[in-house]
Design an enzyme around this catalytic site. Structure first.
Site, mmCIF file in Angstrom:
data_model
loop_
_atom_site.group_PDB
_atom_site.id
_atom_site.type_symbol
_atom_site.label_atom_id
_atom_site.label_comp_id
_atom_site.label_asym_id
_atom_site.label_seq_id
_atom_site.Cartn_x
_atom_site.Cartn_y
_atom_site.Cartn_z
ATOM 1 N N LYS A 164 23.494 -9.339 20.896
ATOM 2 C CA LYS A 164 24.575 -9.860 21.704
ATOM 3 C C LYS A 164 25.297 -8.769 22.487
ATOM 4 O O LYS A 164 25.528 -8.904 23.695
ATOM 5 C CB LYS A 164 25.557 -10.574 20.759
ATOM 6 N N THR A 165 25.604 -7.674 21.811
ATOM 7 C CA THR A 165 26.298 -6.584 22.491
ATOM 8 C C THR A 165 25.464 -6.063 23.655
ATOM 9 O O THR A 165 25.981 -5.753 24.717
ATOM 10 C CB THR A 165 26.574 -5.428 21.506
ATOM 11 N N ASP A 200 34.452 -11.387 23.072
ATOM 12 C CA ASP A 200 33.496 -11.221 21.985
ATOM 13 C C ASP A 200 33.993 -12.001 20.774
ATOM 14 O O ASP A 200 35.194 -12.212 20.616
ATOM 15 C CB ASP A 200 33.423 -9.722 21.660
ATOM 16 N N GLU A 201 33.114 -12.399 19.910
ATOM 17 C CA GLU A 201 33.511 -13.101 18.682
ATOM 18 C C GLU A 201 34.454 -14.266 18.982
ATOM 19 O O GLU A 201 35.503 -14.414 18.352
ATOM 20 C CB GLU A 201 34.194 -12.138 17.697
ATOM 21 N N GLN A 240 29.565 -17.492 11.992
ATOM 22 C CA GLN A 240 30.220 -16.255 11.570
ATOM 23 C C GLN A 240 31.732 -16.336 11.714
ATOM 24 O O GLN A 240 32.425 -15.327 11.766
ATOM 25 C CB GLN A 240 29.673 -15.071 12.373
ATOM 26 N N ARG A 255 24.005 -8.462 7.603
ATOM 27 C CA ARG A 255 24.210 -7.079 8.030
ATOM 28 C C ARG A 255 23.017 -6.223 7.642
ATOM 29 O O ARG A 255 22.858 -5.112 8.115
ATOM 30 C CB ARG A 255 25.465 -6.459 7.366
#
Length: 760
Positions: A15-16, A198-199, A229, A581
């Site tokens: 995503k980043t 973001d998020e 998330q 993660r």
DNA sequence: TATTCGCAAGTTTTT
DNA sequence: CTTGCGAATA
């Protein structure tokens, strides 16, 4: 590039990368940097994004930062519109709570079932939901509701009077600003033409209102997020923001990133199966081309201590064998309190580690004291800062004097510092005290800011005039010695800040930074250390090997989240975040006995563990029998050596349980019916078990025969205790010892333990 | 007024 | 087990 965009991105889906490429592309299209803003949740995420963009587009001046920082910056500019001045202070949680206490005192309310922090939480909730003091109506049946309804307006008024805001205000004020000032809104909408968030699943109503207001004339809002998330519901985040994005922006382009580039198939499958148990969810399929990898390992330990030791030993072993480096490992836990045992264990194997808790530095008493001086210099109206420094170091200005100042200040509606200036006029004040206060004012005036100074210079001036350093240094306690070092570090911090912010520096900016750093921000990827952090802090990061400890009922899901199904779902997402993660290896662990707030409690495996594809796990120990092993171990006559889960990591054999036994925590063999996988995997002969546990080898200096029941013995680690029972023969000869001050019994193999007869 | 001691309370996650 | 707060004492 134009138009709303929603990127639904699964974990590890790059995503980043997508976002930074988008920004780079926008710039290539000729969109001015100043028109683009990227909002993140943490500074860490912003830094990461900035670094990536720098590689794609060197020299870019696109603004990237947290919501809070973004708002703080806007608020500096438009402070007057919400009744503040541009030099306003940002109160952290501690300061806010103090102010709230003041307000509660002032109102003299009865707090029967409402603690100040509960009231604070209620106010915070209200602010995040854009409910102002005037709109707040006491929630029916809530004992807190009526208190909040009364205090909230007073608290808010005190904040404004102090020219200060709390964290939530940063968002709430800006949201209100945009709502009430159409022209300003239009202007800012124009200025921040392209907004990336973001998020997005973690945004709350206030944050939503802000980005929404800035995306009306130029609806180029690009949000990325993953409903699975969403882990900040407790903080007011609404998953609705992401689920309703399509309604808010009908012309939206939705992009789904479901391919995972991070984890092995095994890890991803397990995480996917877990999250599938959530009912409130949009279906999503995660897949990866990565290798299968090793099965997710679930380990049951007798106690939390064993868990910590086991993990530490495993890491130490693999590192010593040259298989991995410390930085490859991360250990996650639900609550910060769980980090202690792990710290201890890592220390004992001399494994370098870091805990993502940067915030703590600025939370220290001595640092907060100095920052309070700085705050007061910056913003003379800040009563909380005044109260903090007026008698620190001690100046014989005590409670009563302050009470008089407060009364005077309240009466004339002036800040405490101004009241102090008029100390001579306050009749009730003792002459001598008035003199002391006058001296404080003189001190303050001597430290006054003089335009464009370096932060370092200001701090040094504070040190010089207040003699704060000398005051702390005068103590000979080790703790205070550390404090002096911390003060030096603050100076270093300031110097670095000065160097890094030649143009946009200044005391205000420094204080803002100090208020808005978070735990994860201080976390350093460069150093070669094992990382420990909460599951919340782990979001957005990745590690080759991940351990998640205490996957136990009432801890994960946390007991306080078990009332509502949707809260349990959030806990499940939290575990999901933690699991995803991991790149190569994932270890989940459970203890049968968990020590929490000082006492041991039987613990049961988290229900979430049973939702994982059990046939794919590598299970060490038995799930679901949590409490059955508890308490009866001492009845086992000949304590079987516990099949220590890390024993299989060692190349030499058999002696190790003795070593491990040596540390005296009673261990039980896992119950039968367990699928014990024991890969015959020999690792380095370089590590001896003794090194593993950071201790010397066995030194049986006393004959096992020299012990008898009732005898008083000493242990280098546990101190003095009494032998309750003896059992076994030869090398298995063991003593059960009750140590002074300990409730539980410990058992030792006499041949290997450092246990010695003690002189009475 | 300052310091020290003892007791009590409360302990999820964070900007 | 920690932290914070209040009371007692120097």
């Amino acid at each position: 590039m134009a138009g709303p965009l929603l990127i639904l991105a699964g974990p590890g889906s790059g995503k980043t990368r997508v976002v930074t490429h988008r920004v780079a592309h926008m710039r290539a299209q000729g969109i001015a940097d100043e028109r683009i803003v990227a909002l993140t949740f943490t500074n860490k995420a912003a830094d990461e994004m900035r670094a990536r963009l720098e590689r794609l587009a060197p020299g870019s001046r696109v603004w990237m930062g947290t919501f809070h920082r973004f708002c703080a910056r806007l608020l500096r500019q438009y402070a007057s519109l919400v009744g503040l001045r541009e030099n306003y202070s940002i109160y952290d949680a501690e300061d806010s709570l103090k102010l709230l206490r003041e307000a509660l005192d002032e109102l003299d309310l009865e707090l029967i079932h409402a603690t100040p922090s509960r009231v604070a939480a209620a106010i915070s909730w209200a602010k995040n939901n854009l409910i102002g003091p005037e709109d707040y109506e006491a929630a029916v049946g809530s004992p807190i509701g009526s208190v909040v309804a009364k205090v909230y307006p007073v608290y808010e008024q005190r904040l404004v009077a102090a020219n200060a805001v709390d964290f939530d205000d940063l968002l709430a004020h800006v949201a209100r600003l945009l709502r009430d000032n159409a022209e300003l809104r239009a202007m800012l909408d124009e200025r921040f033409e392209y907004i990336l968030v973001d998020e997005y699943q973690d945004t709350n109503l206030a944050q939503y209102a802000i980005v929404r207001a800035l995306s009306i004339d130029h609806p180029n809002l690009a949000a990325t997020g993953d409903p699975d998330q969403s882990i900040y519901g407790w903080r007011g985040a609404t998953i609705r923001n992401i689920l309703e994005f399509e309604q808010d922006f009908p012309s939206v382009t939705v992009v789904r990133l479901e391919k995972n580039y991070r984890s092995t198939k095994c890890i991803l499958r397990a995480a996917d199966r877990l999250i599938a148990h959530n009912a409130e969810r949009k279906e999503k399929t995660l897949y990866t081309d990565n290798p299968e990898g090793r099965p997710v390992r679930v380990v049951v330990y007798p106690t939390g201590r064993d868990e910590a030791d086991g993990i530490a030993a495993r890491i130490a072993n693999e590192v010593a064998a040259g298989l991995r480096r410390p930085r490859d490992y991360a250990i996650f836990y639900r609550t910060n309190a769980l980090s202690r045992a792990l710290e201890r264990a890592l220390k004992s194997v001399r494994m370098p580690y870091q805990i993502a808790r940067g915030l703590e530095f600025y939370q220290r008493k001595e640092i907060k004291d100095i920052l309070a001086y700085l705050h007061l210099l910056c913003n003379p109206a800040s009563d909380i800062a005044f109260l903090r420094v007026i008698n620190t170091p001690p100046r014989r200005i005590g409670k009563t004097a302050v009470a008089h100042l407060k009364r005077h200040a309240a009466h004339h509606r002036i800040p405490l510092l101004s009241a102090a200036r008029e100390a001579g006029l306050i009749e009730s004040l003792a002459k001598r005290t008035a003199v002391e206060i006058a001296r404080f004012i003189a001190l303050y005036d001597a430290m006054r800011l003089a335009g464009d100074e370096k932060v370092e210079e200001v701090i040094e001036r504070v040190f010089h005039h207040t003699k704060y350093r000398e005051w702390v240094a005068a103590s000979d306690s080790e703790e205070d010695q550390q404090r002096v070092e911390n003060l030096d570090e603050l100076l270093t911090d300031a110097r670095e800040f000065d160097e890094a912010h030649v143009e946009d520096g200044g005391l205000e900016a420094f204080l803002e930074q100090a208020s808005l750093v978070s735990d994860v921000d201080d976390w350093n990827t460069e150093t070669d250390r094992v990382t420990m952090m909460t599951l919340h802090a782990a979001k957005g990061l990745e590690f080759p090997v991940v351990f998640i400890v205490a996957v136990e009922d009432n801890l994960l899901p946390h007991e306080r989240s078990q009332e509502h199904p949707h809260q349990v779902e959030e806990e499940r997402r939290l575990l999901f975040v933690g699991m995803t993660r991991a790149k190569e290896e994932l270890h989940l662990s459970v203890a049968q006995l968990r020590t929490l707030r000082g006492n041991q409690n039987p613990a049961a495996a988290s229900p979430f563990l049973f939702e994982l594809p059990t046939d794919e796990l590598e299970l060490v120990g038995t799930l679901g029998a949590g409490a059955t092993c508890v308490g009866d171990w001492s009845e086992a006559d000949d304590l079987p050596a516990y099949d220590y889960d890390d024993v299989d990591m060692l190349d030499t054999e058999n002696d190790f349980d003795e070593y491990f036994q040596d540390d005296a925590t009673p261990r039980r063999k896992p119950r039968s019916g367990t699928r014990q996988t024991r890969p015959a995997r020999a690792i380095s002969p370089l590590v001896t078990a003794a090194e593993l546990v950071g201790r010397q080898g066995p030194t049986p200096a006393c004959s096992p025969d020299s012990f008898h029941p009732g005898m008083v013995v000493a242990h280098p680690q546990y101190g003095v205790g009494k032998i309750v029972a003896l059992s076994g023969t030869g090398v298995k000869r063991s003593a059960t010892v009750q140590f002074a001050g300990e409730r539980t019994l410990r058992r030792f193999r006499l041949a290997f333990s450092p246990l010695r007869p003690a002189r009475e």
